[in-house]
Structure formats: structure tokens, C-alpha cells
Write an enzyme that holds these catalytic residues in place. Structure first.
Site, PDB file in Angstrom:
ATOM      1  N   TYR A   9     -15.625  53.521   0.194  1.00  0.00           N
ATOM      2  CA  TYR A   9     -16.747  52.727   0.717  1.00  0.00           C
ATOM      3  C   TYR A   9     -16.211  51.607   1.606  1.00  0.00           C
ATOM      4  O   TYR A   9     -16.650  51.436   2.755  1.00  0.00           O
ATOM      5  CB  TYR A   9     -17.574  52.145  -0.440  1.00  0.00           C
ATOM      6  N   LYS A  49     -16.511  50.905   5.848  1.00  0.00           N
ATOM      7  CA  LYS A  49     -16.971  49.684   6.527  1.00  0.00           C
ATOM      8  C   LYS A  49     -15.914  49.204   7.526  1.00  0.00           C
ATOM      9  O   LYS A  49     -16.228  48.819   8.661  1.00  0.00           O
ATOM     10  CB  LYS A  49     -17.283  48.583   5.511  1.00  0.00           C
ATOM     11  N   SER A  66     -19.329  44.121   4.873  1.00  0.00           N
ATOM     12  CA  SER A  66     -19.261  43.642   3.494  1.00  0.00           C
ATOM     13  C   SER A  66     -18.010  42.817   3.275  1.00  0.00           C
ATOM     14  O   SER A  66     -16.978  43.056   3.912  1.00  0.00           O
ATOM     15  CB  SER A  66     -19.233  44.872   2.591  1.00  0.00           C
TER      16      SER A  66
HETATM   17  P1  NAD Z   1     -29.977  50.390   0.156  1.00  0.00           P
HETATM   18  O1  NAD Z   1     -29.393  51.632  -0.399  1.00  0.00           O
HETATM   19  O2  NAD Z   1     -31.101  49.750  -0.581  1.00  0.00           O
HETATM   20  O3  NAD Z   1     -30.421  50.619   1.676  1.00  0.00           O
HETATM   21  C1  NAD Z   1     -29.843  51.581   2.504  1.00  0.00           C
HETATM   22  C2  NAD Z   1     -30.990  52.357   3.139  1.00  0.00           C
HETATM   23  O4  NAD Z   1     -30.459  53.320   4.046  1.00  0.00           O
HETATM   24  C3  NAD Z   1     -31.831  53.111   2.126  1.00  0.00           C
HETATM   25  O5  NAD Z   1     -33.187  52.872   2.395  1.00  0.00           O
HETATM   26  C4  NAD Z   1     -31.469  54.578   2.376  1.00  0.00           C
HETATM   27  O6  NAD Z   1     -32.546  55.446   2.049  1.00  0.00           O
HETATM   28  C5  NAD Z   1     -31.108  54.570   3.832  1.00  0.00           C
HETATM   29  N1  NAD Z   1     -30.135  55.597   4.268  1.00  0.00           N
HETATM   30  C6  NAD Z   1     -28.953  55.899   3.702  1.00  0.00           C
HETATM   31  N2  NAD Z   1     -28.324  56.846   4.426  1.00  0.00           N
HETATM   32  C7  NAD Z   1     -29.132  57.140   5.474  1.00  0.00           C
HETATM   33  C8  NAD Z   1     -29.040  58.025   6.575  1.00  0.00           C
HETATM   34  N3  NAD Z   1     -27.972  58.827   6.726  1.00  0.00           N
HETATM   35  N4  NAD Z   1     -30.038  58.045   7.478  1.00  0.00           N
HETATM   36  C9  NAD Z   1     -31.144  57.247   7.330  1.00  0.00           C
HETATM   37  N5  NAD Z   1     -31.279  56.389   6.301  1.00  0.00           N
HETATM   38  C10 NAD Z   1     -30.282  56.335   5.383  1.00  0.00           C
HETATM   39  O7  NAD Z   1     -28.767  49.340   0.325  1.00  0.00           O
HETATM   40  P2  NAD Z   1     -28.787  47.799   0.715  1.00  0.00           P
HETATM   41  O8  NAD Z   1     -28.276  47.055  -0.473  1.00  0.00           O
HETATM   42  O9  NAD Z   1     -30.069  47.439   1.304  1.00  0.00           O
HETATM   43  O10 NAD Z   1     -27.625  47.784   1.794  1.00  0.00           O
HETATM   44  C11 NAD Z   1     -27.883  47.867   3.182  1.00  0.00           C
HETATM   45  C12 NAD Z   1     -26.554  47.864   3.923  1.00  0.00           C
HETATM   46  O11 NAD Z   1     -25.823  46.687   3.566  1.00  0.00           O
HETATM   47  C13 NAD Z   1     -25.654  49.047   3.593  1.00  0.00           C
HETATM   48  O12 NAD Z   1     -24.998  49.447   4.774  1.00  0.00           O
HETATM   49  C14 NAD Z   1     -24.659  48.457   2.614  1.00  0.00           C
HETATM   50  O13 NAD Z   1     -23.423  49.130   2.657  1.00  0.00           O
HETATM   51  C15 NAD Z   1     -24.518  47.034   3.133  1.00  0.00           C
HETATM   52  N6  NAD Z   1     -24.067  46.084   2.098  1.00  0.00           N
HETATM   53  C16 NAD Z   1     -24.757  45.988   0.926  1.00  0.00           C
HETATM   54  C17 NAD Z   1     -24.312  45.108  -0.062  1.00  0.00           C
HETATM   55  C18 NAD Z   1     -25.026  45.020  -1.382  1.00  0.00           C
HETATM   56  O14 NAD Z   1     -24.416  44.561  -2.366  1.00  0.00           O
HETATM   57  N7  NAD Z   1     -26.293  45.385  -1.497  1.00  0.00           N
HETATM   58  C19 NAD Z   1     -23.169  44.317   0.151  1.00  0.00           C
HETATM   59  C20 NAD Z   1     -22.515  44.421   1.369  1.00  0.00           C
HETATM   60  C21 NAD Z   1     -22.975  45.320   2.339  1.00  0.00           C
HETATM   61  N1  UFG Z   2     -19.865  42.884 -13.552  1.00  0.00           N
HETATM   62  C1  UFG Z   2     -19.904  42.934 -14.935  1.00  0.00           C
HETATM   63  N2  UFG Z   2     -20.721  43.847 -15.525  1.00  0.00           N
HETATM   64  C2  UFG Z   2     -21.507  44.702 -14.813  1.00  0.00           C
HETATM   65  C3  UFG Z   2     -21.469  44.643 -13.401  1.00  0.00           C
HETATM   66  C4  UFG Z   2     -20.628  43.723 -12.802  1.00  0.00           C
HETATM   67  O1  UFG Z   2     -19.211  42.177 -15.613  1.00  0.00           O
HETATM   68  O2  UFG Z   2     -22.236  45.521 -15.426  1.00  0.00           O
HETATM   69  C5  UFG Z   2     -19.020  41.871 -12.899  1.00  0.00           C
HETATM   70  C6  UFG Z   2     -17.955  42.458 -11.996  1.00  0.00           C
HETATM   71  O3  UFG Z   2     -16.792  42.749 -12.738  1.00  0.00           O
HETATM   72  C7  UFG Z   2     -17.775  41.328 -10.968  1.00  0.00           C
HETATM   73  C8  UFG Z   2     -19.171  40.709 -10.863  1.00  0.00           C
HETATM   74  O4  UFG Z   2     -19.844  41.086 -12.058  1.00  0.00           O
HETATM   75  O5  UFG Z   2     -16.898  40.350 -11.482  1.00  0.00           O
HETATM   76  C9  UFG Z   2     -19.967  41.207  -9.663  1.00  0.00           C
HETATM   77  O6  UFG Z   2     -19.995  42.618  -9.667  1.00  0.00           O
HETATM   78  P1  UFG Z   2     -20.992  43.474  -8.730  1.00  0.00           P
HETATM   79  O7  UFG Z   2     -20.780  44.908  -9.079  1.00  0.00           O
HETATM   80  O8  UFG Z   2     -22.363  42.930  -8.837  1.00  0.00           O
HETATM   81  O9  UFG Z   2     -20.481  43.135  -7.274  1.00  0.00           O
HETATM   82  P2  UFG Z   2     -19.040  43.334  -6.602  1.00  0.00           P
HETATM   83  O10 UFG Z   2     -18.553  41.965  -6.232  1.00  0.00           O
HETATM   84  O11 UFG Z   2     -18.163  44.171  -7.421  1.00  0.00           O
HETATM   85  O12 UFG Z   2     -19.408  44.176  -5.311  1.00  0.00           O
HETATM   86  C10 UFG Z   2     -20.535  43.887  -4.487  1.00  0.00           C
HETATM   87  C11 UFG Z   2     -21.064  45.204  -3.898  1.00  0.00           C
HETATM   88  C12 UFG Z   2     -20.049  45.791  -2.964  1.00  0.00           C
HETATM   89  C13 UFG Z   2     -19.681  44.782  -1.922  1.00  0.00           C
HETATM   90  C14 UFG Z   2     -19.191  43.514  -2.579  1.00  0.00           C
HETATM   91  C15 UFG Z   2     -18.890  42.450  -1.559  1.00  0.00           C
HETATM   92  O13 UFG Z   2     -21.341  46.131  -4.930  1.00  0.00           O
HETATM   93  O14 UFG Z   2     -20.622  46.894  -2.314  1.00  0.00           O
HETATM   94  O15 UFG Z   2     -20.188  43.017  -3.480  1.00  0.00           O
HETATM   95  O16 UFG Z   2     -19.963  42.317  -0.703  1.00  0.00           O
HETATM   96  F1  UFG Z   2     -18.707  45.282  -1.149  1.00  0.00           F
END
Ligand code: NAD
Ligand code: UFG
Length: 340
Positions: free
Chosen positions: A147, A151, A123
Site C-alpha cells: 500500500y 502511494k 499518506s
Molecule cells: P475509502 O475506501 O472510504 O474511499 C475510497 C473510494 O474509492 C471508495 O468509495 C471506493 O469505492 C472507491 N474506489 C476504490 N477503487 C476504485 C476504482 N478503481 N475506481 C473507482 N472508485 C474506486 O477510503 P478513504 O479513507 O476515503 O481514503 C481516500 C483516499 O485517501 C485513498 O486513496 C486512501 O489511500 C487515502 N488515504 C486514506 C487514509 C485513511 O486513513 N483513511 C490515510 C491516508 C491516505
Molecule cells: N491500534 C491498536 N488497536 C487497533 C488498531 C490500531 O492498538 O485495533 C493502534 C496502532 O497500533 C497504532 C494506532 O492505534 O499505534 C493507530 O493505528 P491505525 O490502524 O488507526 O492507523 P495507522 O497509523 O496504523 O495507519 C493509518 C492508515 C494508513 C495510513 C497511516 C498514515 O491506516 O493507511 O494512518 O496516514 F497510511
């Protein structure tokens, strides 16, 4: 065959779809702690292919040994983990157990099975509060919450693993802000409870599930005072996994890539784009900054383009149009959707 951990989740389901469309064979491993089985049924309907899956936990070593011995797996795309920043502050042990210990158990099982190719979901959070933008892969890393630390720890573990054994082929993908949905509107992001992230929240305000968006901070040093992020379409992100995996078929060692568009949008610009896409008003009010948030975060995606040949194709309009289609077709997500 590719083992996709967390393949039923938001990014995982879109990636499984992309892999199947590209003719790859996949096996999903998911404990469904944050996913609905309907996502896999829908991927199957969209691709006309079966999506084999195993319900189980990546921390279950015996289960992993069975999975690796019963299937011809040659690589792993590892999405499984917990991802809510705020919750990680409340439950650090759960986050380290799931994300760090889970990855250790997975990599050990891979090692035993002699499967040494893995794409890992990292991330942009690993850059902490960057000194400047756009962010390149060689910028210093830092974590400000459990978190993010989980990572970073996994990234370091994977680096050590590659040093210890040159057979490992590892790609670390640092996602910026994944949004949007497949353009069929059949799969998308289905957060539990009140969404933490901006776009799902905005989308739920537009559909009438929430009254008003809280904009966290309007006093940042940005064009309109609200936070700036690099939003990336989940389908573009999915394609990045395919390309990273392909690259690993030709290269060993660890290869780290930013996956972002390189463009930053403020919260108010996102609201505006969503209003245009949905033709609805999104009510918002300003609130104080959210703890731990930074002013701006966007990628320099040049490395992924040069090395993988990957660039993001879809713009903010498409991200919002696709989010809205998914939201309209599934007003309450997968749970009580009338779509089959
Ligand atoms: P998500 O929660 O939709 O997907 C994660 C999946 O993993 C889910 O289906 C959950 O049921 C499964 N899971 C969790 N723990 C498990 C375990 N111990 N064993 C088996 N399955 C398990 O999240 P996502 O948004 O699809 O994110 C996927 C990956 O990308 C994650 O590692 C997350 O940290 C990373 N990531 C997400 C974002 C974001 O904003 N969505 C940003 C950066 C990184
Ligand atoms: N924000 C609001 N109101 C809300 C939610 C978010 O104003 O209800 C603002 C936040 O302050 C930020 C922007 O919208 O300025 C984006 O916020 P998000 O929560 O959508 O995303 P972040 O950038 O905070 O974080 C996301 C994921 C993290 C990941 C990161 C970088 O949640 O897990 O992107 O990949 F690490």
C-alpha cells in the site's frame, strides 16, 4: 466542474460536501467497491444540492474519455484506491493495479482531455519509520508494505509527469490519521467487517458491536508505551483539498503538503478521549505490537499553513464527539440505517 474519484468514500464524501457548500460543481466517479450510495444521498440532503455521480472504475479508459468529453471538467481530486495495509500484503497485485495503474489510466485520460490539475491523496505512510518527529515534507521517504509503495510510486509518477509537461498542476496531500465525521452525524466512516483502524474499532466497542479493543503494543518508547499518531478531523482534511485546489489555480508544478494537526496522541489517550465523549467504558487489553507499526508519527503542518493558509481547526475532543454521534445515529453504518 471538479471530478472527484472515490467521492462516495469516507474522505471523498466529506470533501464533496465541503466543495458543494463552497459553491463548486462536482461530479463523483466511484465503483462503490468500498462505499455506499447512501453517502451521496446524505451529502445531497445536507447541502440541498444534487450530487451527480457516475458508477465506474478509474481503470476504464473508455469510460473516462466519455466522462471528460461529456462534462466540463477542469480539475480532479483523486481519492479512488484501496487502503488496507494488511490486505495489501496479501493482494499486492490488486493494490498496484488499483492504485498505480488506476492513476496512470486516469492521468492519461486527463492528458487526452487537456485537464491537467489534480489533487492526489497520499499518506504519512510514505515517511516509513521517521528518524524524528514532527515530520516535515522534505524528510526521506520509504515504504514498508505494498500500500505504502503504491502511494510512493504514484507520487514519483506525478513528479515525472510535471517535469515532462509544465502545464500540469499537482498537489500531493499526505494525510496523517483521518478520523471523525461531519457534525450532523449523517456521513462518516463505515468500514467493512472488522475495522483495521483504531478509532472505528474503539467506536464499535463503545456501541457494543465489539467486546474489547486490542491495544497493539505497550512497550513503545512513548509516554505510556502505546503508539502515538496525529489524528485529524476529516472535515479539516476536506477543507485542505479546497485550499490545495485554489492554490493550483495560481501555481503550476508539484506541491506536497502534510495535512495533520502537529499533535500526537497515544492509543490510551484516544481511548480516554472517546470514553469522555461517549460516556461509555471502552474495554481494552494489551497485545503484542502489530507488524509494521511504528512508535510515533506526527506532522509538522507549518508548510500547509504558510503556503495554503490551512490549519486544522478541530481538536481530539471534537473528533471523538463527532465519531460518536455518527456511530450512535448509524450503529451499523449505512447498510441498515433507519435514517433516510
Ligand atoms: P475509502 O475506501 O472510504 O474511499 C475510497 C473510494 O474509492 C471508495 O468509495 C471506493 O469505492 C472507491 N474506489 C476504490 N477503487 C476504485 C476504482 N478503481 N475506481 C473507482 N472508485 C474506486 O477510503 P478513504 O479513507 O476515503 O481514503 C481516500 C483516499 O485517501 C485513498 O486513496 C486512501 O489511500 C487515502 N488515504 C486514506 C487514509 C485513511 O486513513 N483513511 C490515510 C491516508 C491516505
Ligand atoms: N491500534 C491498536 N488497536 C487497533 C488498531 C490500531 O492498538 O485495533 C493502534 C496502532 O497500533 C497504532 C494506532 O492505534 O499505534 C493507530 O493505528 P491505525 O490502524 O488507526 O492507523 P495507522 O497509523 O496504523 O495507519 C493509518 C492508515 C494508513 C495510513 C497511516 C498514515 O491506516 O493507511 O494512518 O496516514 F497510511
Amino acid at each position: 466542474m471538479i471530478l472527484v474519484t472515490g467521492g462516495a468514500g469516507y474522505i471523498g464524501s466529506h470533501t464533496v460536501l465541503t466543495l458543494l457548500e463552497a459553491g463548486q460543481d462536482v461530479l463523483v466517479l466511484d465503483n462503490f467497491c468500498n462505499a455506499n450510495k447512501k453517502s451521496l444521498e446524505r451529502v445531497s440532503a445536507l447541502t440541498g444540492r444534487e450530487v451527480p455521480w457516475v458508477e465506474g472504475d478509474i481503470r476504464d479508459a473508455a469510460l473516462l474519455d466519455d466522462v471528460f468529453s461529456q462534462h466540463e471538467i477542469d480539475s480532479v481530486i483523486h481519492f479512488a484506491g484501496l487502503k488496507a495495509v494488511g490486505e495489501s500484503v496479501q493482494k499486492p497485485l490488486d493494490y498496484f493495479d488499483n492504485n498505480v495503474n488506476g492513476t496512470l489510466v486516469l492521468c492519461s485520460a486527463m492528458s487526452r482531455a487537456d485537464v491537467k490539475k489534480i489533487v492526489f491523496s497520499s499518506s504519512a505512510t510514505v515517511y516509513g519509520d521517521p528518524a524524528s518527529v514532527p515530520i516535515r515534507e522534505n524528510f526521506p521517504t520509504a515504504a514498508t508494505n505494498p500500500y505504502g509503495r503504491s502511494k510512493l510510486m504514484v507520487e514519483e509518477i506525478l513528479q515525472d509527469l510535471a517535469v515532462s509537461d509544465p502545464q500540469w498542476r499537482i498537489s500531493v496531500l499526505r494525510y496523517f490519521n483521518p478520523v471523525g465525521a461531519h457534525d450532523s452525524g449523517m456521513i462518516g466512516e463505515d468500514p467493512n467487517g472488522i475495522p483495521n483502524n483504531l478509532v472505528p474499532f474503539v467506536s464499535q466497542v463503545a456501541i457494543g458491536r465489539r467486546e474489547v479493543l486490542s491495544v497493539f503494543g505497550n512497550d513503545y518508547d512513548t509516554t505510556d508505551g502505546t503508539g502515538v499518531r496525529d489524528y485529524i478531523h476529516v472535515t479539516d482534511l476536506a477543507k485542505g483539498h479546497l485550499m490545495a485546489l485554489d492554490y493550483l489555480s495560481r501555481h503550476d508544478g508539484v506541491h506536497t503538503f502534510n495535512l495533520g494537526t502537529g499533535k500526537g496522541y497515544s492509543v490510551l489517550e484516544v481511548v480516554q478521549a472517546f470514553e469522555k465523549a461517549s460516556d461509555r467504558k471502552v474495554a481494552y487489553e494489551f497485545h503484542p505490537r502489530r507488524a509494521g507499526d511504528i512508535a510515533r508519527c506526527y506532522a509538522d503542518p507549518a508548510h500547509a499553513e504558510e503556503v495554503l493558509g490551512w490549519t486544522a481547526e478541530f481538536d481530539i475532543e471534537k473528533m471523538m464527539v463527532d465519531t460518536w454521534r455518527w456511530q450512535q445515529k448509524n450503529p451499523n453504518g449505512y447498510s441498515d440505517s433507519t435514517l433516510s
